[in-house]
Every structure is written in C-alpha cells, then in structure tokens.
Design a protein around this motif. Structure first.
Motif, mmCIF file in Angstrom:
data_model
loop_
_atom_site.group_PDB
_atom_site.id
_atom_site.type_symbol
_atom_site.label_atom_id
_atom_site.label_comp_id
_atom_site.label_asym_id
_atom_site.label_seq_id
_atom_site.Cartn_x
_atom_site.Cartn_y
_atom_site.Cartn_z
ATOM 1 N N VAL A 1 10.923 -0.792 -10.547
ATOM 2 C CA VAL A 1 10.424 -0.136 -11.758
ATOM 3 C C VAL A 1 8.896 -0.212 -11.832
ATOM 4 O O VAL A 1 8.231 0.762 -12.178
ATOM 5 C CB VAL A 1 11.071 -0.748 -13.017
ATOM 6 N N LEU A 2 8.343 -1.387 -11.523
ATOM 7 C CA LEU A 2 6.889 -1.553 -11.666
ATOM 8 C C LEU A 2 6.138 -1.213 -10.377
ATOM 9 O O LEU A 2 4.911 -1.270 -10.344
ATOM 10 C CB LEU A 2 6.559 -2.987 -12.089
ATOM 11 N N ASN A 3 6.928 -0.902 -9.352
ATOM 12 C CA ASN A 3 6.334 -0.526 -8.083
ATOM 13 C C ASN A 3 5.411 -1.623 -7.543
ATOM 14 O O ASN A 3 4.298 -1.356 -7.097
ATOM 15 C CB ASN A 3 5.576 0.798 -8.252
ATOM 16 N N LEU A 4 5.897 -2.862 -7.601
ATOM 17 C CA LEU A 4 5.109 -3.998 -7.111
ATOM 18 C C LEU A 4 5.491 -4.295 -5.662
ATOM 19 O O LEU A 4 6.659 -4.179 -5.288
ATOM 20 C CB LEU A 4 5.389 -5.238 -7.964
ATOM 21 N N LYS A 5 4.488 -4.657 -4.870
ATOM 22 C CA LYS A 5 4.757 -5.015 -3.478
ATOM 23 C C LYS A 5 4.232 -6.424 -3.207
ATOM 24 O O LYS A 5 3.474 -6.980 -4.006
ATOM 25 C CB LYS A 5 4.062 -4.011 -2.545
ATOM 26 N N VAL A 6 4.680 -6.966 -2.102
ATOM 27 C CA VAL A 6 4.196 -8.287 -1.709
ATOM 28 C C VAL A 6 2.679 -8.224 -1.568
ATOM 29 O O VAL A 6 2.150 -7.294 -0.965
ATOM 30 C CB VAL A 6 4.850 -8.718 -0.376
ATOM 31 N N GLY A 7 1.997 -9.205 -2.168
ATOM 32 C CA GLY A 7 0.538 -9.232 -2.092
ATOM 33 C C GLY A 7 -0.130 -8.670 -3.330
ATOM 34 O O GLY A 7 -1.308 -8.912 -3.572
ATOM 35 N N ASP A 8 0.645 -7.929 -4.181
ATOM 36 C CA ASP A 8 0.053 -7.379 -5.410
ATOM 37 C C ASP A 8 -0.266 -8.514 -6.382
ATOM 38 O O ASP A 8 0.360 -9.570 -6.363
ATOM 39 C CB ASP A 8 1.036 -6.416 -6.089
ATOM 40 N N GLN A 9 -1.240 -8.255 -7.241
ATOM 41 C CA GLN A 9 -1.585 -9.234 -8.265
ATOM 42 C C GLN A 9 -1.474 -8.591 -9.630
ATOM 43 O O GLN A 9 -1.662 -7.385 -9.789
ATOM 44 C CB GLN A 9 -3.014 -9.714 -8.039
#
Lengths: 208, 407
Positions: free
Chosen positions: B148-156
């Motif tokens: 949903v939030l389109n978060l990936k590994v490494g995002d802050q």
C-alpha cells in the motif's frame, strides 16, 4: 375416416343430448349445422374424444375409441385428430412458428420446420412466423390454427365454428383452405357451425 | 421446441412478475450468503490471530479493548504498564513466553509495533526480502504495508504520534526499512515491526535530549529497561493450569489487568451473533416472500393460461408434462435468483472488504463457494419447486372439455 353411432351424452339429468349418426370418409367433408344450445360443441368434443359418450360408438380411422385408456386416447387425439377451435387460442408466450411446431412436439413427433413454413406459405402467413400470435389479425390467427391442426397429418380434422368470427372474405378464404388442405392430406373434414354462410359449401350435411 | 423452451418463454412473457420473484430470491439468498461469508471470514481472521496466545496483560480498562488493540491492532490501547511488572511474570513457572508490545506511533495509518523477536516467531512471519531489523530504528514491514505504501528495503520514513496518520510527526528520527515479511494472513501483514527500544528512543528523544544520548550507549541494557513502560504483553502458558491462577493474581495484586482472548472473542461474537441472527431471520423472511411471490404469480398466470393448458392437453400433452413445465418455471426462477444472489453477496463482500481495509487494514477476500452455500442452492430449489408445485397441481383437476367450451 370418422363415424359416430347412437351417441348419447348428458351433463345432468335435465340436459341430455341424443345425436344423429355421423359418418365422414377420408377426403370427404361433413357440415353439422345447428343453433346454439343444440350440443354442437358437445358433439365435437365427443368426436375429438375430449368427452366420453354415455353410450354409442365412435370410430376413428376404422378403430373403435371405446375401451381405450386415457393415455391411448391422448395419443390417438394427438396423432389422428386435428382440432380447430372457434376462437383461435395459442400459447401466447411462443411465436407463431413454435405454436405450430408445438403440435409435433406434444404428439412426440419430429418437429418439421420445413412443413411448418410450407404450410405458412400456402396459408399466407409466412411473413409472420417469428411474431407472437397476439400480433396477428383474427383471420390470420384462424389460418395459423389450421396449419397447426395439419402438422401431424391427422386422419380427421374437426373444426368448431371456424368462421363465425370472420368477415365474408375471410370466411370464404378459411373454408376454401380447410377443404383444400384436408383433401391434400386425405383427411376427413367435419365442420360444426351455426354459420348459415357455409350451407352451400358442403354437400353432406347433418342438422342438429 | 421443448418443455424448457416453453418455460423460459413463459418466464419472459411475464417479465415484471418474474423479475420481482427473482429479485426477492436474489436479495434473500444474497443476504444469507453474505452473512455466511462474513461470519466465516471474521471468524477465521479472529481465530487465526488468537492462536497460541493464552492471555494478554495491559493497563486496566476494558478487557475487550485490550484484546482488540494488542492482538488485532484495531482499537486504541488501554494505557501503559511498567516493563518491570511485565518481566516479573517471566518468573512464574506456568508462563512459557512473554511478548511485550509497545504501540502508539504509526506511519500513514499503519501501526508501528515495538516488540521482541518472539512476536515475529509466534506469528511465523517469514522474510520475503531484505533482513530482519536488528537495531533500534530499523523496521521490518508487513506485506500489505509494503504494497500500500510502496515501501522498499532501504527506504526511510518518519513516524507520527498516535494511531492515525494525522498525528504529530516525529521528524528528527527516521525509521529505516530493512526487511519485508511474506504475506501470511495474520495481523503481521499490516504492521511495521521494530524493537521496543525504537519506540523508547523516539519518545525519550523528545522528552529529554540528554537522557536519550546517554541511552544510546546502553540500548539493550536489561537494567535500564526496568524503568521503561510498554503498552501490553502477550502471554503463553506452559500448561493450562496457568489459566486458573495467573489472571486472577494479576487482576487482584498488580496495577495491570489480564484478559483472556478466547473469552473476550467469544463474548464479541455472541454480541455480533444477535445482529447476525436478526439479519438471517430477515433473509429467511425475504426468501419466503420470494416463494410466495413465485406462487402468486404462477397461480395468477395459470388462471389466465387455463385455456392454453386445456389446449395443450387436447393436443396430446400429458398432465405430468405440463406440471413439469410449470415446475421448470419455478425452478428456473430459483436458479436465477440463487446465482444472482451469490454474485450479489460477493459484490457485497468486496465492498465491505474495501471499507474494512480502509478502516482496519483487514481484508476479507475469499470468494470461493462455501459448503453451506451448496445447501442454500438446494433450499432455493426447494422454495422454487414448492412455490411452483402448489398452484400447478390444478393441472391435474383441469376439465379439458369444459375449459375449451367456456371460451
């Protein structure tokens, strides 16, 4: 061929009918004339095996109807008798074509579309085959019911007041068609009516 | 030309009557089917997350609220309790596991949960990508959060205070995504999971700068944790004997309360059950009305079609054949009503699921046919058959000659 001998029928003890003997050979025609209340429709229903006579004998295509089981009577009626009613009634939800094919279906015969459209051609309603029956005029409806009665190549065609609701032109047309079509399949044609216009059309007549 | 064709033609001939009958059946069937679906899915969702958790302890308040907030993450927490008190439970011989939880922040409406690795272990969440969080301010996120939030590994990202996205932002410190969980249908899917220390760090930072800096050097110091507070803790017992003594002990002798998930959820379901029973009764009434509607409409059309019936009988139809034809009319309406009802219930579930997802991040997506719905199919057929059969029995009494002569 159809014969009726010594036919008696009563609805109640006051309302009794004694009918004259009737005989109509293959390819022949017979007019039964009578005023209303003389039991015309009753006689037709007796001949169509829709009613059972109190006494007397009916033969259809040479075979006596007495002693047949209800299933056999239904079968004889479906295969050997074509009935045309005073007011043409149909299954209103079905098209003209389906109403005609219905007589094949209910008699467990093969549904002959070609024959249906051929008859429609001859009787002059070929353009109306896919319409509902209620969209047709009275004269057209009566012609459709003639086609329906012919579908199983019956041995006998019984017509109950086929012309009483029609004008002179349509009356003539319908009676000509009836005679021609029944002759073409070699059936006996019995017309029951009070319509005096038909008096001169038939040589064999019985007065009730 | 066959019986089926005539029946369908008859249904189409009376479009409005047929529509009314089919629509009533659709509504009734749809309602029952939707209730079955919701009941099953809610039940599944609730039971799946409850599995293995014997008790929840937290601040005093509503036990149901404590369960809802700590297990399902759908209600506000009841308050905070001292970590020391929670940890003292570990000494009880009946207690197998204590999983402390710390809540209070969110990112875009998804809750950030500070907890121990046992939590992830308990829900059997596996990492789909990246690494599990291993330090303060590192998080592993649920599959739905990532999607949903389109978060990936490494995002802050910076979290906000409170449980909805409008809360005050904790701008100074940012969380870093180190891993993403595989979807597993549990509450983990919708959570952002981090260490307990992250939550403390964020809040200490605001309260007291100096203290926070000091603490950075001794983050996982157990002695230091004694002054900390957490929201609640999930408890697993070593054996059922724990159930008998520990909850009472906690409720009577500590500032905390103990709530038993199985009892609270059964209570919740019995409360919901009243509503579900009412709706089910309503659906039954609608189905009965649908049956009566089929009955009346066939009865009326049969009166109109009496001559037609006599005509067909005179043309060689048997009474049984005509009876069958009318039965097919009723059954066809029942089948139409059933399938549109099933489709309607799926549509309803889809809409309900979208709302539930917006509100609670739970999705209820299972559109397969339930076994109960197969029984429902036969029930619908029975309604159609009975409604068609009752008026159609008149066929067996029809006097052909009289009917033909009368008109």
């Amino acid at each position: 061929m159809i014969t009726g001998q010594n036919l008696h029928f009563s609805y109640s003890s006051q309302k009794k009918f004694i009918f004259p003997d009737i005989s109509c050979k293959d390819r022949e025609t017979l007019l039964i004339l009578g005023q209303s209340g003389r039991g015309k429709t009753t006689l037709l229903h007796l001949l169509a095996l829709l009613l059972k006579p109190d006494s007397g004998e009916i033969t259809i295509a040479g075979k006596p109807a007495a002693g047949l089981s209800p299933e056999q009577i239904t079968d004889v009626r479906a295969k050997h008798i074509g009935i045309i009613y005073q007011r043409p009634h149909f299954v209103s939800s079905l098209t003209v074509l389906d109403n005609i094919l219905l007589s094949n279906y209910l008699a467990n015969q093969k549904q002959d579309k070609e024959k249906a459209s051929h008859l429609a051609q001859q009787l002059g309603f070929a353009d109306h085959l896919s319409k509902k029956t209620s969209q047709l005029s009275q004269g057209e409806q009566q012609r459709v019911s003639i086609a329906r009665s012919l579908m199983n190549n019956p041995n006998v065609i019984l017509a109950d007041e086929p012309t009483s609701n029609l004008d002179d032109t349509n009356c003539q047309k319908v009676i000509d068609l009836l005679k021609r079509q029944s002759a073409s399949i070699g059936a006996s044609l019995v017309v029951v009516t009070h319509d005096q216009r038909l008096k001169d059309e038939f040589s064999n007549q019985v007065i009730l | 030309m066959n019986l089926f064709k005539i029946s369908i033609a008859n249904i189409l001939e009376k479009k409005l009557n047929s529509f009314l009958s089919a629509m009533l059946l659709t509504l009734g069937i749809g309602m029952i089917s939707l209730l079955l679906l919701l009941n099953k899915q809610l039940d599944e969702q609730f039971r799946r997350n409850i599995r293995g958790i014997d008790m929840v302890v937290g601040a005093k308040g509503s036990p149901l609220q404590l369960i809802l907030s700590s297990i399902y993450q759908i209600d506000a927490p009841t308050g905070n309790v001292p970590l020391a008190e929670i940890n003292s439970l570990r000494r009880n011989p009946f207690v197998k596991n204590v999983i402390p939880l710390s809540m209070g922040d969110n990112y875009q409406g998804f809750r950030i949960l500070g907890t121990t690795p046992k939590y992830v272990e308990h829900f059997q969440a596996k990492i789909a990508g990246g690494q599990p969080h291993n330090a303060s301010m590192e998080v592993t996120i649920g599959s739905k959060v990532a999607k949903v939030l389109n978060l990936k590994v490494g995002d802050q990202f910076a979290s906000s205070h409170g449980l909805d996205s409008e809360g005050e932002k904790h701008g100074e410190k940012k969380y870093k995504v180190t891993g993403i969980f595989e979807p597993n249908g549990s509450v983990v899917d919708q959570l952002i999971i981090t260490r307990l220390s992250s939550i403390w760090d964020i809040h200490d930072h605001e309260e007291d700068h100096e203290k926070a800096i000091e603490k950075k050097h001794s983050e996982d110091n157990a002695g230091d944790e004694e002054n900390k507070q957490v929201t609640s803790a999930l408890i697993q017992f070593r054996n059922p004997m724990g159930l008998l003594t520990i909850p009472r002990q906690i409720n009577e002798n500590t500032s905390m309360q103990a709530a038993l998930p199985s009892i609270e959820i059964n209570r919740l379901f019995s409360l919901l059950g009243i509503g579900i029973d009412t709706l089910r009764a309503l659906a039954m009434i609608i189905i009965s009305i649908a049956g009566i509607s089929v009955l009346i409409s066939l009865y009326n059309s049969l009166k109109e079609r009496k001559y037609e019936m006599a005509l067909m009988l005179s043309m060689g139809a048997t009474r049984t054949r005509l009876f069958l034809m009318l039965l097919i009319e009723g059954l066809s309406l029942a089948v139409i009503g059933y399938f549109s009802g099933i489709i309607l219930s799926r549509l309803g579930l889809w809409i309900f699921s979208r709302q539930a997802e917006q509100g609670f991040h739970y999705s209820l997506k299972s559109f397969t046919i339930l076994p109960e719905e197969i029984y429902l199919f036969f029930a619908a057929l029975a309604v159609g058959a009975i409604a068609a059969a009752l008026p159609s029995l008149g066929i067996y009494k029809l006097n052909i000659s009289r009917t033909l002569a009368e008109e």
